[in-house]
Design an enzyme around this catalytic site. Structure first.
Site, mmCIF file in Angstrom:
data_model
loop_
_atom_site.group_PDB
_atom_site.id
_atom_site.type_symbol
_atom_site.label_atom_id
_atom_site.label_comp_id
_atom_site.label_asym_id
_atom_site.label_seq_id
_atom_site.Cartn_x
_atom_site.Cartn_y
_atom_site.Cartn_z
ATOM 1 N N TYR A 162 -20.613 6.600 7.254
ATOM 2 C CA TYR A 162 -19.924 7.959 7.402
ATOM 3 C C TYR A 162 -19.961 8.103 8.906
ATOM 4 O O TYR A 162 -20.701 7.785 9.763
ATOM 5 C CB TYR A 162 -21.091 8.976 6.831
ATOM 6 C CG TYR A 162 -20.445 9.523 5.513
ATOM 7 C CD1 TYR A 162 -19.474 10.086 5.326
ATOM 8 C CD2 TYR A 162 -21.236 9.343 4.247
ATOM 9 C CE1 TYR A 162 -18.716 10.763 4.306
ATOM 10 C CE2 TYR A 162 -20.461 9.913 3.107
ATOM 11 C CZ TYR A 162 -19.548 10.570 3.114
ATOM 12 O OH TYR A 162 -18.900 10.999 1.911
ATOM 13 N N ARG A 215 -3.078 0.412 4.191
ATOM 14 C CA ARG A 215 -2.445 1.308 3.518
ATOM 15 C C ARG A 215 -2.895 2.573 4.138
ATOM 16 O O ARG A 215 -4.240 2.862 4.064
ATOM 17 C CB ARG A 215 -2.883 1.376 1.863
ATOM 18 C CG ARG A 215 -2.343 2.674 0.997
ATOM 19 C CD ARG A 215 -2.208 2.169 -0.353
ATOM 20 N NE ARG A 215 -1.150 1.204 -0.551
ATOM 21 C CZ ARG A 215 0.074 1.106 -0.596
ATOM 22 N NH1 ARG A 215 0.579 2.423 -0.689
ATOM 23 N NH2 ARG A 215 0.899 0.117 -0.826
#
Ligand code: DSN
Length: 414
Positions: free
Chosen positions: A51, A232
């Site tokens: 994170y 992507r």
């Protein structure tokens, strides 16, 4: 260490089937490409574990020192490539990049102009079914019926009439160069800002083979996985004056934790984009599109706007009696992957369409050149004129397989 196949054989088998499909098909989807092994390695890594809400040097989690290195490299590389004042590499996709741009420049309900989806625009440029069309008052411009090129005079008239706060440029099935300077001129006439979505053309812009919108636009958005050949994802470039507003639009307004594995992949792609081989690759994309267009025209197919200046060709199949959907399916049966596409002033539904969109980014990454483009054009024409002939289709499929076997797929074979 357990392999994917040990842990989840069903997903593992689906991956193997997809690998085979990618190797054994000619991919003409204009928005797809093959990421390199280095990009795949970064994106498929243990960075997914971390994170890192916030930005380099100001995170909301401990242990982010390596994340800061990675994101800073991605940001600086994006700025250098496109000569931009500021970059944000956290948007998860092109749609998110556009949402962040709107949050930066607009309030809900503002009037915005964008190119209609029906003439080659994008869902997030104000289509009614998209958040963009629901959140803002979009007025759409399109192409001139005769030339099938953007109707700049019509755009100016609409801008004067509707006084938009923002003009959005960029497209997903427009085969011509976009005149960003003229769009800036029109925006200035009415005090509007300019946003340009270069998702499709970013690779060519990065090496100077398509004019850059950066000198003219307030904000530029893009994906990283089309002509740019990265993972992507999305990113946004802007002038320094919008930097703080853009960063807070992405986080915390729109997204939570950034996908650090994807950002590492973006950094690698930006590094690859400044290598000399990447310029050669972009030239091949354009040369191949020119050859494809010339061969299709020579065989009697009508191309929207008469040709192409970029990586894609939009074919109007009306005179053949075969719909876009039928062509997509028939070409799929011979291992050529395309997408059906509406043509400007389309008479059929978006599900059926009268056109197909053909792009050269993926086949050019695979090393296809003039001969292969002639083969592809010839096969497309014959598949359409022999529509529904199963014997012909099987012979054509064998020919396609032979061509595919000669060209390794980056990221899979090499
Ligand atoms: N799906 C992209 C394209 O094919 O152009 C646009 O989002």
């Amino acid at each position: 260490m357990f392999s994917l196949n040990d842990v989840d054989p069903e997903i593992s088998r689906a991956l193997e089937r997809e690998k085979k499909r990618q190797k054994e098909t000619i991919n003409l989807i204009a928005s797809e490409n093959y990421a390199s092994s280095a990009v795949l390695e970064a994106q498929g890594s243990f960075l997914t574990n971390k994170y890192a809400e916030g930005y380099p040097g100001r995170r909301y989690y401990g242990g982010c020192e390596n994340m800061d290195t990675i994101e800073t490299l991605a940001v600086e590389r994006a700025k250098d490539i496109f000569h931009a004042g500021h970059a944000n590499v956290q948007p998860h996709s092109g749609a998110q990049a556009n949402m962040a741009a709107y949050y930066t420049l607009l309030s809900y309900g503002d009037t915005v102009m964008g190119m209609t989806l029906a003439h080659g625009g994008h869902l997030t440029h104000g289509a009614g079914v998209s958040f963009s069309g629901k959140s803002y008052n979009f007025i759409h411009y399109g192409v001139n019926r005769e030339t099938e090129r953007i109707d700049y005079a019509g755009m100016e008239k609409l801008a004067k009439e509707h006084q938009p706060k923002l003009i959005v440029a960029g497209a997903s099935s427009y085969p011509r160069i976009i005149d960003f300077e003229r769009i800036r001129y029109i925006a200035d006439l009415v005090g509007a800002k300019v946003m340009v979505d270069i998702a499709h053309i970013a690779g060519m812009v990065s090496v100077g083979l398509h004019p850059s919108p950066v000198p003219y636009a307030d904000i530029v958005t893009s994906t990283t996985h089309k002509t740019l050949r990265g993972p992507r994802g999305g990113f946004v470039l802007c002038r320094k004056e919008y930097a703080a507003a853009l960063d807070s639009a992405v986080f915390p307004m729109m997204q939570g934790g950034p996908l650090m594995h994807a950002i590492a992949g973006k950094a690698v792609a930006f590094h690859e984009a400044v290598q000399p081989a990447f310029t050669e690759y972009q030239k091949r994309v354009l040369d191949n599109a020119q050859t494809l267009a010339a061969e299709l025209k020579h065989s009697g197919l009508r191309l929207v706007s008469g040709g192409t200046d970029n990586h894609l060709v939009l074919v109007d199949l009306t005179s053949t009696g075969v719909t876009g959907l039928e062509a997509e399916e028939a070409l799929g049966r011979v291992n050529i992957v395309v997408n059906r596409n509406s043509i400007p002033f389309e008479l059929r539904s978006a599900r059926i369409t009268s056109g197909i969109r053909l792009g050269t980014p993926a086949v050019s990454s695979r090393g296809f050149g003039k001969e292969e483009m002639k083969f592809i054009a010839d096969t497309i024409v014959k598949v359409i004129s022999n529509h529904g002939n199963a014997d012909f289709e099987e012979r054509a499929r064998q020919d396609v397989l032979k061509v595919c076997s000669r060209f390794p797929v980056p990221g899979i074979d090499i």
